[in-house]
Design a protein around this motif. Structure first.
Motif, short mmCIF file in Angstrom:
data_model
loop_
_atom_site.label_atom_id
_atom_site.label_comp_id
_atom_site.label_asym_id
_atom_site.label_seq_id
_atom_site.Cartn_x
_atom_site.Cartn_y
_atom_site.Cartn_z
N VAL A 1 27.70 21.08 45.00
CA VAL A 1 27.17 22.42 45.23
C VAL A 1 28.24 23.46 44.87
CG1 VAL A 1 26.23 24.02 46.94
CG2 VAL A 1 25.67 21.58 47.06
N LYS A 2 27.85 24.48 44.14
CA LYS A 2 28.77 25.56 43.77
C LYS A 2 28.90 26.54 44.93
CE LYS A 2 28.96 23.93 39.54
NZ LYS A 2 30.16 23.20 39.07
N ILE A 3 30.13 26.95 45.23
CA ILE A 3 30.40 27.86 46.34
C ILE A 3 30.86 29.21 45.81
CG2 ILE A 3 31.68 28.22 48.48
CD1 ILE A 3 29.90 25.75 48.54
N VAL A 4 30.20 30.26 46.26
CA VAL A 4 30.59 31.64 45.93
C VAL A 4 30.69 32.42 47.23
CG1 VAL A 4 29.87 33.80 44.84
CG2 VAL A 4 29.58 31.63 43.62
N TYR A 5 31.81 33.12 47.44
CA TYR A 5 31.98 33.91 48.65
C TYR A 5 31.51 35.35 48.44
CZ TYR A 5 34.91 30.09 50.38
OH TYR A 5 35.37 28.86 50.78
N VAL A 6 30.82 35.86 49.46
CA VAL A 6 30.44 37.27 49.49
C VAL A 6 30.92 37.85 50.82
CG1 VAL A 6 28.49 37.28 47.89
CG2 VAL A 6 28.13 36.46 50.21
N ASP A 7 31.69 38.91 50.76
CA ASP A 7 32.21 39.63 51.93
C ASP A 7 33.39 38.92 52.59
OD1 ASP A 7 31.46 41.94 54.03
OD2 ASP A 7 32.04 40.15 55.15
N SER A 8 33.25 37.64 52.95
CA SER A 8 34.30 36.98 53.74
C SER A 8 34.48 35.54 53.30
CB SER A 8 33.89 37.01 55.21
OG SER A 8 34.83 37.66 56.00
N VAL B 1 38.53 27.37 51.46
CA VAL B 1 38.04 26.32 50.56
C VAL B 1 37.87 26.95 49.19
CG1 VAL B 1 36.14 24.72 50.07
CG2 VAL B 1 36.83 25.14 52.43
N GLU B 2 38.30 26.26 48.15
CA GLU B 2 38.20 26.82 46.81
C GLU B 2 36.75 27.14 46.46
OE1 GLU B 2 40.04 24.52 43.77
OE2 GLU B 2 42.04 24.63 44.66
N ALA B 3 36.56 28.25 45.75
CA ALA B 3 35.22 28.68 45.37
C ALA B 3 35.21 29.14 43.92
CB ALA B 3 34.75 29.82 46.27
N GLU B 4 34.02 29.29 43.39
CA GLU B 4 33.88 29.76 42.02
C GLU B 4 34.36 31.20 41.87
OE1 GLU B 4 32.81 27.61 39.72
OE2 GLU B 4 32.50 26.09 41.27
N GLU C 1 37.81 33.87 40.51
CA GLU C 1 38.08 35.31 40.46
C GLU C 1 37.74 36.00 41.78
OE1 GLU C 1 35.60 37.54 37.79
OE2 GLU C 1 33.83 36.33 38.22
N VAL C 2 38.51 37.02 42.13
CA VAL C 2 38.27 37.83 43.32
C VAL C 2 37.99 39.26 42.86
CG1 VAL C 2 39.22 38.70 45.47
CG2 VAL C 2 39.78 36.38 44.72
#
Length: 314
Positions: free
Chosen positions: A124-131, A135-138, A302-303
């Motif tokens: 599963v691909k992980i993308v963070y929004v807000d917080s 754990v490494e994410a896309e 990327e952030v």
């Protein structure tokens, strides 16, 4: 697969029909936008800290709008309240449900990390929004919270000095000691007071609940504070309501997030200002990143700073 949510296949949506439904089962609220032609690989879960704060509702609206454009499915499956166990359950449910990507606003950097690692291991691909979590994410789409917190502090200092107040105690209401975004806001806020004669009191935690935060703010007010800072929507609403109930007009309230309640408190003069984030942009960009990742694009972790505005009484 032929490609997840290819824009060239969804450029003309004039004849599309989008169905949006809201259901509550147990601890989660679910809102789903399912455009025709999206396969199971294009299913995206949006898991935020709760499903009640207007901040998260607006984020979901941005995500649903982008999902419709791209022809993918986004399901809003967030807890009704901020709770680590419930958020972990949401992550696990997304994996079990065959979602290809998860957009998540983590309650804390470590609390749900194990569940996210398991999700990533399952492909599963992980993308963070807000917080984010640890754990490494896309990719991550969020406010530069420390910078925004410092701006909030500077706004409070300016207002206090204009009122002739150059010293005094200031209360800080945060969500908890773990939520990365809110911790950064507090750090930025406190940094603005370096070298001043103001005293920042020990932080109190209201779990983002407006009623709990109001009680905390009322206690601060009895201690004679000259200002109160709220680190999120519930904290800010509680601070403003406490200042309103106190009848005091000389306490400077500054906060975070935008909601109808907060804007009303600003208009009525009980809050000076709020740092308004752009959760709809987080939602839109988060969906774009999920689609890119599902199509095999390397986003390199990327952030992206999605910006903040200072909202005051007009």
């Amino acid at each position: 697969m032929a490609g997840c949510g290819a824009k060239e296949n969804a450029t003309d949506t004039s004849g599309d029909t989008a169905e949006t439904s809201t259901t509550t089962q147990g601890s989660t609220a679910s809102t789903e936008s399912d455009a025709s032609g999206s396969g199971t690989d294009c299913k995206i879960a949006l898991i935020t800290m709760d499903s009640i704060d207007q901040h998260w509702v607006t984020m979901n609206e941005g995500a649903q709008e982008e999902a419709k454009k791209l022809g993918v499915t986004v399901t809003f499956m967030s807890p009704n309240t901020k709770d680590d166990a419930q958020q972990i359950e949401c992550v696990n449910n997304a994996v079990a449900g065959g979602y290809g990507a998860i957009m998540v606003a983590a309650n804390g950097p470590d609390a749900i990390s194990s569940a996210l690692k398991d999700a990533s291991a399952a492909g599963v691909k992980i993308v963070y929004v807000d917080s984010p979590a640890n754990v490494e994410a896309e990719a991550t789409f969020s406010t530069d919270n420390e910078a925004a917190g410092k701006t909030a502090g500077e706004e409070m200092i300016k207002a206090l000095e204009e009122a002739g107040i150059t010293s005094g105690d200031i209360g800080v209401i945060n969500v908890n000691a773990a939520t990365d975004s809110c911790v950064a806001r507090e750090e930025g806020f406190r940094s603005a007071f370096d070298g001043t004669d103001y005293t920042l009191l020990e932080t109190q935690y209201g779990e983002g609940d407006a009623a709990k935060s109001q009680s905390i703010a009322e206690n601060y007010i009895t201690q004679g504070v000259v200002g109160i800072f709220g680190c999120n929507e519930g904290s800010t609403t509680g601070a403003g309501n406490a200042i309103k109930a106190s009848g005091k007009t000389d306490i400077i309230g500054v906060g975070f997030d935008k909601s109808d309640a907060i804007l009303s408190l600003i208009d009525d003069g009980y809050l000076l200002c709020t740092m308004a984030q752009n959760p709809d942009v987080m939602g839109q960009k988060g969906v774009d990143a999920c689609v890119d990742a599902l199509n095999g694009k390397d986003l390199g972790g990327e952030v992206v700073d999605t910006g903040v505005s200072v909202l005051k009484k007009e």
